[in-house]
Motif scaffolding. Structure first.
Motif, PDB file in Angstrom:
ATOM      1  N   ARG A   1      -2.477   1.167   6.961  1.00  0.00           N
ATOM      2  CA  ARG A   1      -2.550  -0.671   6.040  1.00  0.00           C
ATOM      3  C   ARG A   1      -2.465  -0.343   4.537  1.00  0.00           C
ATOM      4  O   ARG A   1      -3.196   0.390   4.077  1.00  0.00           O
ATOM      5  CB  ARG A   1      -3.907  -1.045   6.616  1.00  0.00           C
ATOM      6  CG  ARG A   1      -3.982  -2.447   6.444  1.00  0.00           C
ATOM      7  CD  ARG A   1      -5.505  -2.876   6.760  1.00  0.00           C
ATOM      8  NE  ARG A   1      -5.776  -3.063   7.994  1.00  0.00           N
ATOM      9  CZ  ARG A   1      -5.281  -4.110   9.146  1.00  0.00           C
ATOM     10  NH1 ARG A   1      -4.287  -5.010   8.777  1.00  0.00           N
ATOM     11  NH2 ARG A   1      -5.609  -3.847  10.357  1.00  0.00           N
ATOM     12  N   ASP A   2      -1.686  -1.189   4.210  1.00  0.00           N
ATOM     13  CA  ASP A   2      -1.549  -0.939   2.839  1.00  0.00           C
ATOM     14  C   ASP A   2      -2.464  -1.771   2.131  1.00  0.00           C
ATOM     15  O   ASP A   2      -3.550  -2.309   2.485  1.00  0.00           O
ATOM     16  CB  ASP A   2      -0.122  -1.248   2.041  1.00  0.00           C
ATOM     17  CG  ASP A   2       0.237  -2.671   2.274  1.00  0.00           C
ATOM     18  OD1 ASP A   2      -0.502  -3.490   2.568  1.00  0.00           O
ATOM     19  OD2 ASP A   2       1.506  -3.012   2.246  1.00  0.00           O
ATOM     20  N   ASP A   3      -2.801  -1.335   0.439  1.00  0.00           N
ATOM     21  CA  ASP A   3      -3.787  -2.316  -0.115  1.00  0.00           C
ATOM     22  C   ASP A   3      -3.481  -3.764  -0.010  1.00  0.00           C
ATOM     23  O   ASP A   3      -4.586  -4.233  -0.353  1.00  0.00           O
ATOM     24  CB  ASP A   3      -3.852  -1.634  -1.407  1.00  0.00           C
ATOM     25  CG  ASP A   3      -2.536  -1.335  -2.089  1.00  0.00           C
ATOM     26  OD1 ASP A   3      -1.575  -1.978  -1.839  1.00  0.00           O
ATOM     27  OD2 ASP A   3      -2.408  -0.610  -3.255  1.00  0.00           O
TER      28      ASP A   3
ATOM     29  N   SER B   1      -6.779  -3.113  15.341  1.00  0.00           N
ATOM     30  CA  SER B   1      -6.809  -3.424  14.045  1.00  0.00           C
ATOM     31  C   SER B   1      -7.758  -2.678  13.187  1.00  0.00           C
ATOM     32  O   SER B   1      -7.571  -2.249  11.909  1.00  0.00           O
ATOM     33  CB  SER B   1      -6.843  -4.932  13.762  1.00  0.00           C
ATOM     34  OG  SER B   1      -5.992  -5.720  14.295  1.00  0.00           O
TER      35      SER B   1
ATOM     36  N   GLY C   1      -3.079  -5.153   2.643  1.00  0.00           N
ATOM     37  CA  GLY C   1      -3.572  -5.642   4.207  1.00  0.00           C
ATOM     38  C   GLY C   1      -2.703  -5.514   5.145  1.00  0.00           C
ATOM     39  O   GLY C   1      -2.755  -5.624   6.338  1.00  0.00           O
ATOM     40  N   ARG C   2      -1.058  -5.208   4.855  1.00  0.00           N
ATOM     41  CA  ARG C   2      -0.063  -5.141   5.764  1.00  0.00           C
ATOM     42  C   ARG C   2      -0.123  -3.763   6.592  1.00  0.00           C
ATOM     43  O   ARG C   2      -0.452  -2.740   5.915  1.00  0.00           O
ATOM     44  CB  ARG C   2       1.074  -5.348   5.058  1.00  0.00           C
ATOM     45  CG  ARG C   2       1.259  -6.709   4.350  1.00  0.00           C
ATOM     46  CD  ARG C   2       2.513  -6.714   3.476  1.00  0.00           C
ATOM     47  NE  ARG C   2       2.745  -5.622   2.512  1.00  0.00           N
ATOM     48  CZ  ARG C   2       3.727  -5.274   1.748  1.00  0.00           C
ATOM     49  NH1 ARG C   2       4.959  -5.822   1.945  1.00  0.00           N
ATOM     50  NH2 ARG C   2       3.720  -3.992   0.887  1.00  0.00           N
TER      51      ARG C   2
ATOM     52  N   GLU D   1      -7.818   1.036   8.084  1.00  0.00           N
ATOM     53  CA  GLU D   1      -8.274   0.257   6.915  1.00  0.00           C
ATOM     54  C   GLU D   1      -7.547  -0.024   5.803  1.00  0.00           C
ATOM     55  O   GLU D   1      -6.561   1.006   5.543  1.00  0.00           O
ATOM     56  CB  GLU D   1      -9.385   1.651   6.582  1.00  0.00           C
ATOM     57  CG  GLU D   1     -10.807   1.031   5.972  1.00  0.00           C
ATOM     58  CD  GLU D   1     -11.404   2.219   5.541  1.00  0.00           C
ATOM     59  OE1 GLU D   1     -12.139   2.226   4.383  1.00  0.00           O
ATOM     60  OE2 GLU D   1     -11.855   3.228   6.366  1.00  0.00           O
ATOM     61  N   ARG D   2      -7.772  -1.080   5.209  1.00  0.00           N
ATOM     62  CA  ARG D   2      -7.017  -1.484   4.007  1.00  0.00           C
ATOM     63  C   ARG D   2      -6.909  -0.457   3.031  1.00  0.00           C
ATOM     64  O   ARG D   2      -7.918  -0.067   2.609  1.00  0.00           O
ATOM     65  CB  ARG D   2      -7.618  -2.873   3.450  1.00  0.00           C
ATOM     66  CG  ARG D   2      -6.758  -3.425   2.254  1.00  0.00           C
ATOM     67  CD  ARG D   2      -7.457  -4.414   1.365  1.00  0.00           C
ATOM     68  NE  ARG D   2      -7.379  -5.651   2.183  1.00  0.00           N
ATOM     69  CZ  ARG D   2      -6.644  -6.855   1.970  1.00  0.00           C
ATOM     70  NH1 ARG D   2      -6.176  -6.822   0.670  1.00  0.00           N
ATOM     71  NH2 ARG D   2      -6.684  -7.948   2.727  1.00  0.00           N
ATOM     72  N   GLY D   3      -6.034   0.063   2.605  1.00  0.00           N
ATOM     73  CA  GLY D   3      -5.567   1.232   1.325  1.00  0.00           C
ATOM     74  C   GLY D   3      -6.387   2.680   1.959  1.00  0.00           C
ATOM     75  O   GLY D   3      -6.423   3.465   1.208  1.00  0.00           O
TER      76      GLY D   3
END
Ligand code: FES
Ligand code: FE2
Length: 444
Positions: free
Chosen positions: A56-58, A33, A60-61, A37-39
């Protein structure tokens, strides 16, 4: 013996292959995970011979998808991670993590067909600090495998990835080939140099153990056993679990909650992925093995030196010791008996011998011995299951009924002699520490 046809069926994992289809019936650990990284920037990811990206989109998915943009095939690895999706830098089409096209800005509103086109995305969930991906065709994905380790709270699970530069099968088979321990790893260790209760005492006191082997609901199992003094038997249990998992005996059975995955990246590269319970007595949690006089045993360190990860398809979690430098073999240590193999750590010793076989071992070259029965049986089990899926559409073991994995455990212990091996296993498991039975994470 394994024929040329069987060898090809067992080792090829790309789309449309017999074993590739079997593998796609299961959830696969794809990456940590923490790697996405987010975004942040997408990660190039090779799995079962397919070039994918993880992002990972902004919000968090996490998404895992074919790296090619469905418009004209430019790589989405180059894409811009912005506002709920990944935008292709060629003509600006934008996709969310499920592959839905959100925007088609180079086409006039009247001609826009974004509702009809999607990026090829696989279902992904996160559990135990790992992104798992389902690459199969089922409309509804199965649950995650019912491993005991996935009952453990995420914070108590250790996870480690290491790439291995060879086919998954020869890598995996190192884990179910227990008689190599007294040579490759401990050929320089004599029993009288160890405490009698040392976990490896019995493996070096008797280097040719006897075995029991059987098919089980989760795959195959073995028990290596040796006499351990009057009326006592030393047991070492291990498992193969569909489609590419093992459990090895390198921990105290009563607390050894662990699985080891040999995830095929492509036909010639594998990602070792081990998950262990940090509170259990496993080799992963113990200090380096020592002789009874306190000196460390050579070649049994547990440190792994990694090269920096790169953005290449096969650039993640590679060891600095590898084929290009002969796995940093120390010939002096090999000669003077400090380290039987001359190679620094147990993992690296396994890595060296299996990589040294070449990218895909020619299985018709082998001369399998009675000590290889677990390997033969496991190949047969894999082949039969893959062919039954191909010819009759029969789901392979544990693909639907994921609970079959729950009672699988590997480990060592010494017990009173006289009981059958499977009764001994059941009795030991009944008295073992077990993580609380949690609810399996529902698949999306
Ligand atoms: S190739 Fe991706 S938008 Fe055109
Ligand atoms: Fe080994």
């Amino acid at each position: 013996m394994t024929t040329a046809t069987e060898s090809v069926e067992l080792t090829r994992v790309g789309p449309g292959t017999v074993m590739g289809k079997l593998m796609r019936e299961y959830w696969i650990p794809a990456l940590m995970s923490s790697e996405v990284e987010r975004g942040g920037a997408p990660v190039r990811l090779m799995l079962l011979g397919e070039k994918l990206i993880a992002v990972r989109d902004d919000a968090g998915r996490v998404g895992v998808m074919d790296h090619r943009c469905p418009h004209r095939g430019a790589s989405l690895f180059l894409g811009r991670n912005e506002d709920g999706g990944i935008r292709c830098i060629y003509h600006g089409w934008k996709f969310d993590v499920s592959g839905r096209c959100l925007d088609m800005p180079n086409v006039s509103p009247q001609q826009d067909f974004k509702h009809k086109v999607g990026a090829k995305a696989y279902r992904a969930v996160e559990r135990a600090g790992i992104v798992w991906v389902y690459m199969g065709a089922r409309a509804e994905a199965p649950p995650l495998p019912g491993f005991e380790i996935l009952d453990v709270p995420d914070g108590e699970v250790g996870a480690l990835f290491i790439q291995r530069d060879c086919n998954y099968l020869q890598a995996l088979e190192g884990d179910i080939d227990t008689s190599h321990f007294g040579f490759l790893h401990a050929g320089h260790v004599e029993a009288d140099e160890l405490e009698k209760n040392d976990p490896i005492y019995h493996t070096v006191a008797i280097r040719a153990p006897e075995y029991h082997i059987a098919d089980t609901d989760w795959g195959t199992s073995y028990a290596g056993h040796r006499a351990a003094g009057p009326g006592r038997t030393s047991w070492r249990f291990g498992n193969f679990m569909f489609p590419f998992w093992t459990q090895v005996p390198n921990g105290e059975f009563s607390q050894h909650v662990q699985v080891r995955g040999w995830v095929p990246l492509d036909d010639e590269h594998t990602m070792y992925c081990v998950l262990w319970w940090k509170r259990g007595l496993s080799a992963m949690n113990q200090s380096d093995p020592a002789y009874k006089d306190g000196a460390l045993i050579g070649g049994m360190g547990r440190r792994n030196d990694f090269l920096p990860n790169t953005t290449d398809w096969l650039g993640r979690w590679r060891l600095a010791a590898n084929a290009s430098n002969d796995w940093r073999m120390d010939r002096a240590a090999q000669r003077d008996g400090t380290i039987y193999s001359g190679i620094e750590s147990i993992h690296l010793q396994d890595q060296a011998v299996t990589e040294s076989m070449g990218p895909i071992l020619d299985h018709t070259f082998e001369h399998l011995a009675p000590s290889d029965q677990m390997i033969t049986r496991t190949r047969r089990r894999l082949l039969m299951a893959a062919r039954a899926l191909r010819d009759k559409g029969l789901p392979p073991p544990g693909a639907e009924n994921v609970e079959v994995f729950r009672d699988a455990r590997g480990g060592y212990f010494v017990a009173d002699a006289g009981s059958g091996w499977q009764d001994t296993y059941a009795k030991e498991l009944a008295g073992a520490a077990r993580p609380a039975r949690g609810v399996l994470q529902a698949a999306k």
